[in-house]
Scaffold this motif. Structure first.
Motif, PDB file in Angstrom:
ATOM      1  N   MET A  82       0.980  -1.196  -0.051  1.00 28.46           N
ATOM      2  CA  MET A  82       0.051   0.173  -0.056  1.00 28.46           C
ATOM      3  C   MET A  82       0.908   1.259  -0.091  1.00 28.46           C
ATOM      4  SD  MET A  82      -3.090  -0.719  -0.141  1.00 28.46           S
ATOM      5  CE  MET A  82      -3.951   0.685   0.506  1.00 28.46           C
ATOM      6  N   SER A  83       0.341   2.163  -0.779  1.00 29.30           N
ATOM      7  CA  SER A  83       1.066   3.428  -0.822  1.00 29.30           C
ATOM      8  C   SER A  83       0.158   4.648  -0.409  1.00 29.30           C
ATOM      9  CB  SER A  83       1.667   3.795  -2.281  1.00 29.30           C
ATOM     10  OG  SER A  83       0.770   3.831  -3.062  1.00 29.30           O
ATOM     11  N   GLN A  84       0.664   5.820   0.127  1.00 29.29           N
ATOM     12  CA  GLN A  84      -0.192   7.033   0.417  1.00 29.29           C
ATOM     13  C   GLN A  84       0.483   8.054  -0.408  1.00 29.29           C
ATOM     14  OE1 GLN A  84       0.158   7.999   4.595  1.00 29.29           O
ATOM     15  NE2 GLN A  84       2.454   7.954   4.741  1.00 29.29           N
ATOM     16  N   ASP A 142       4.190   9.475  -4.126  1.00 30.09           N
ATOM     17  CA  ASP A 142       3.597   8.298  -3.515  1.00 30.09           C
ATOM     18  C   ASP A 142       4.726   7.948  -2.469  1.00 30.09           C
ATOM     19  OD1 ASP A 142       1.417   8.162  -5.048  1.00 30.09           O
ATOM     20  OD2 ASP A 142       2.306   6.970  -6.666  1.00 30.09           O
ATOM     21  N   GLY A 190       5.657   4.609   0.280  1.00 33.14           N
ATOM     22  CA  GLY A 190       5.513   3.318   0.561  1.00 33.14           C
ATOM     23  C   GLY A 190       6.682   2.850   1.464  1.00 33.14           C
ATOM     24  N   HIS A 227       7.968   0.991   5.193  1.00 31.80           N
ATOM     25  CA  HIS A 227       8.027   1.405   6.634  1.00 31.80           C
ATOM     26  C   HIS A 227       8.917   2.514   6.469  1.00 31.80           C
ATOM     27  CE1 HIS A 227       8.592   1.094  11.013  1.00 31.80           C
ATOM     28  NE2 HIS A 227       7.453   0.248  11.014  1.00 31.80           N
ATOM     29  N   HIS A 246       4.301   7.618 -11.779  1.00 26.26           N
ATOM     30  CA  HIS A 246       3.897   6.425 -12.094  1.00 26.26           C
ATOM     31  C   HIS A 246       4.723   5.509 -12.817  1.00 26.26           C
ATOM     32  CE1 HIS A 246       0.383   7.792 -10.010  1.00 26.26           C
ATOM     33  NE2 HIS A 246       0.072   8.851 -10.843  1.00 26.26           N
ATOM     34  N   ARG A 274       6.231   2.486 -10.990  1.00 29.31           N
ATOM     35  CA  ARG A 274       5.283   1.645 -10.415  1.00 29.31           C
ATOM     36  C   ARG A 274       5.866   0.387  -9.962  1.00 29.31           C
ATOM     37  NH1 ARG A 274       2.839   1.978  -6.251  1.00 29.31           N
ATOM     38  NH2 ARG A 274       2.168   3.659  -6.855  1.00 29.31           N
ATOM     39  N   ASP A 314       6.977  -1.150  -6.332  1.00 27.07           N
ATOM     40  CA  ASP A 314       6.738  -2.149  -5.489  1.00 27.07           C
ATOM     41  C   ASP A 314       7.552  -2.974  -5.070  1.00 27.07           C
ATOM     42  OD1 ASP A 314       3.879  -1.133  -5.777  1.00 27.07           O
ATOM     43  OD2 ASP A 314       3.537  -2.338  -7.410  1.00 27.07           O
TER      44      ASP A 314
END
Length: 282
Positions: free
Chosen positions: A1-3, A18, A20, A22, A39, A42, A46
């Motif tokens: 999950m990303s914010q 973005d 992501g 910890h 983007h 991506r 990940d």
């Protein structure tokens, strides 16, 4: 999950990112190339999060969801100041991973600050002396279609013409992340055209050799160049010159990839990046 997070860059320009992984993990900042958005990272984003890294991927000013320069200034010092604003929010030195314009930004900042607060650099298909024919090709594409596109399919046709070696996506809707809709209803690339109007433009760079040479003595961290073997921007001669400039330079060739290494061969790129980070204990 990303914010999604916003940072304030030079002259109060808002930078959208973005985030992501910890927050206590080793930090990696991803800087996209000119005309792209966050983007484009991506797959790498990940992979880095899965490997335990704290990852920040942001839209450069004038790109994507970030604000545009009110005075049309997109020179490297301004882009570097934006990057510094993000680094200043971190507690540990990040690894900077930049593609093309993003690589130039990261290198310039590291050299100008004598690598203060920076852990390592990863340059994606960029050397100080780029091939002029390749730079001209990028510029021609970025200056094309000033009237925009009626549909996303038209934009996809333009991309396929520029990247004939890539298969056309069955669903081109993902391209909307790189487009904005004008007041007239037409679609335009999601970056500020004023970026191309200045002589000292960041993408495609007219000549980085002098600017990068002027700050090279400030680079004291590990540096890796990941280049595509089919790149029309980076040549063997350009790599050799870069090696002379930076004795610590590591080079990874991604077979079959062009200038857009991450998009052409994401798995190979991720493998080279993660190996570099692990070997340097970053």
């Amino acid at each position: 999950m990303s914010q999604v997070k916003r940072y304030t860059g030079q002259k109060a320009v808002q930078l959208v990112a973005d985030i992501g992984g910890h927050v206590e993990g080793a930090a990696v900042i991803l800087l996209h190339g000119g005309g792209q958005t966050r983007h484009s990272w991506r797959g790498a984003f990940d992979a880095l999060v899965a490997a335990g890294y704290h990852v920040i991927s942001y839209d450069a000013r004038g790109h994507g969801e970030s604000g545009w320069s009110p005075d049309g200034d997109y020179t490297l010092p301004v882009l570097a100041a934006d990057l510094q604003a993000i680094i200043d929010t971190l507690e540990t030195p990040p690894t900077l991973v930049g593609a093309s314009m993003g690589a130039a930004t990261a290198f310039y900042l590291a050299g100008a600050t004598r690598s203060a607060g920076i852990g390592a650099l990863v340059m994606v298909d960029l050397v100080p002396r780029v091939e002029q024919a390749g730079a001209d090709r990028i510029l021609a594409f970025m200056r094309a279609y000033p009237e925009g596109f009626a549909t996303v399919e038209e934009a996809a046709d333009a991309v396929c013409e520029y990247y004939p070696h890539r298969p056309r996506p069955r669903d081109p809707s993902g391209l909307m992340k790189n487009l904005r809709r004008g007041e007239n209803g037409r679609l335009y690339w999601h970056w500020d055209p004023k970026m191309l109007e200045q002589d000292d433009r960041p993408e495609p760079p007219p000549s980085l050799a002098d600017r990068m040479s002027s700050v090279k003595d400030g680079i004291s961290v590990p540096v890796m160049l990941i280049r595509g073997t089919r790149s029309d921007i980076v040549s063997d001669a350009g790599v050799a010159e870069f090696r002379q400039m930076l004795p610590q330079l590591e080079v990874v060739d991604v077979s079959g990839a062009g200038h857009m290494v991450v998009g052409d061969s994401n798995d190979a790129f991720n493998s080279g990046l993660l190996d570099f980070l692990a070997r340097n204990r970053l």
